[in-house]
Scaffold this active site. Structure first.
Site, PDB file in Angstrom:
ATOM      1  N   TYR A 135       0.868  -1.175   0.000  1.00  0.00           N
ATOM      2  CA  TYR A 135       0.000   0.000   0.000  1.00  0.00           C
ATOM      3  C   TYR A 135       0.905   1.226   0.000  1.00  0.00           C
ATOM      4  CZ  TYR A 135      -3.415   3.507   1.404  1.00  0.00           C
ATOM      5  OH  TYR A 135      -4.204   4.636   1.446  1.00  0.00           O
ATOM      6  N   ASP A 194      -2.123  -1.369  -4.183  1.00  0.00           N
ATOM      7  CA  ASP A 194      -2.556  -0.020  -4.508  1.00  0.00           C
ATOM      8  C   ASP A 194      -1.306   0.848  -4.540  1.00  0.00           C
ATOM      9  OD1 ASP A 194      -3.549   2.535  -4.631  1.00  0.00           O
ATOM     10  OD2 ASP A 194      -4.786   2.392  -2.830  1.00  0.00           O
ATOM     11  N   HIS A 297     -12.366   0.746  -4.524  1.00  0.00           N
ATOM     12  CA  HIS A 297     -11.503   0.037  -5.463  1.00  0.00           C
ATOM     13  C   HIS A 297     -12.207  -1.224  -5.949  1.00  0.00           C
ATOM     14  CE1 HIS A 297      -7.583   2.120  -4.438  1.00  0.00           C
ATOM     15  NE2 HIS A 297      -8.337   2.472  -3.413  1.00  0.00           N
TER      16      HIS A 297
END
Length: 314
Positions: A135, A194, A297
């Site tokens: 992340y 991500d 998402h």
């Protein structure tokens, strides 16, 4: 043997559970899932939410923020993180095991991010693959682009931008190290997560208006390009969908962004070339309607035919 691998920023496991995460996991039957923004202490993760998967979790030290995980059908062969411990839960368990790690040397500049719950990697026990969940910080605008009154967040003099750029610089070195270590061990490497960067014009619906937006700044896109090559890592979804808009993986909760497909592609599977060549399908699981969204998402899902891997990798 076809293995289904997914990455999914769930934007909070408890909220995702209420919105249908368990149904998605049961119906799509992924063998491996990288999760980002789990946003919960391990003790607060709902029992049974991950079905028959083993959980490897780096929760970090920031309450209610970040948190990355990898779900696997079988207990991993090995686990690595940037911190001293990871948490593991096996199917059917009502407790979490704390796994002590020997903290490996980190790339220069990465120490300030080490305990924030941003990275964990595992070696699959049933395939010659190292899987990582990342992340990456969202960041912000550099000071010269910050205009009071035209920003959702208060101007910060470029602090969030500077922090993200420090992360990008350090992580590129760490990623190269991890990829090479996997290769030395006879494993393919798969980075998922991500990344909070849209790489090309095809990754942002309104790309002309986004050239001065965080996540699509020229220096961020240049950094992303530096990760990719035919000898290092391949953006496997883009290789299956060249020169088309999307498939996007993030849409704002606000307005009609989702309904009009005004999205960004910021969630990726970056794969060593030999593994990328085994991908038989790749895309995103876009929710069927705005009121049925699990997260802001969408999962990015790739099916790999591991029988097509070179014999030397197995």
């Amino acid at each position: 043997m076809v293995v289904r691998i997914a990455t999914f920023n769930i934007n909070g496991i408890r909220a995702a559970q209420r919105r249908g995460f368990e149904t998605w996991l049961r119906e799509r039957e992924p063998d491996v899932v990288a999760l980002q923004e789990v946003r919960a202490r391990a003790s607060a993760i709902p029992d049974g939410v991950f079905g028959e998967h083993h959980l490897t979790y780096e929760e970090g030290t920031l309450p209610g923020r970040n948190g990355v995980a990898v779900l696997t059908r079988k207990e991993p062969d090995a686990v690595r993180s940037w911190s001293d411990t990871v948490l593991m839960r096996h199917p059917g368990d009502d407790h979490v095991d704390v796994i002590e790690l020997d903290r490996a040397p980190l790339a220069r500049g990465l120490k300030e991010f080490a305990d924030q719950g941003r990275y964990v990697e595992v070696d699959l026990v049933d395939a010659p693959i190292t899987v990582a969940s990342l992340y990456l910080p969202k960041g912000g605008l550099p000071a010269h682009l910050q205009k009071p009154g035209r920003m959702r967040e208060a101007p910060d003099g470029g602090a969030r931008y500077d922090r993200k750029m420090r992360f990008l610089d350090a992580f590129a070195r760490q990623l190269s190290r991890s990829r090479r270590e996997a290769r030395a061990a006879g494993r393919e490497f798969l980075l998922m997560g991500d990344l909070n960067v849209a790489h090309t014009r095809y990754d942002v619906r309104n790309w002309r208006r986004s050239n001065q937006a965080e996540g699509f700044l020229p220096e961020e896109r240049e950094w992303f390009s530096s990760l990719l090559s035919p000898r290092t890592l391949v953006d496997v979804v883009r290789s299956h969908h060249p020169d088309i808009d999307g498939p996007y993986s993030w849409w704002s909760w606000m307005g009609q962004s989702f309904a009009n497909d005004v999205g960004w592609r910021i969630d990726y599977q970056l794969v060593t070339p030999a593994l990328a060549r085994t991908a038989v399908s790749a895309g995103t699981d876009r929710d069927p309607a705005p009121d049925r969204r699990i997260s802001d998402h969408a999962p990015v899902v790739v099916d790999y035919d591991l029988d097509a891997l070179p014999t030397a990798a197995t």
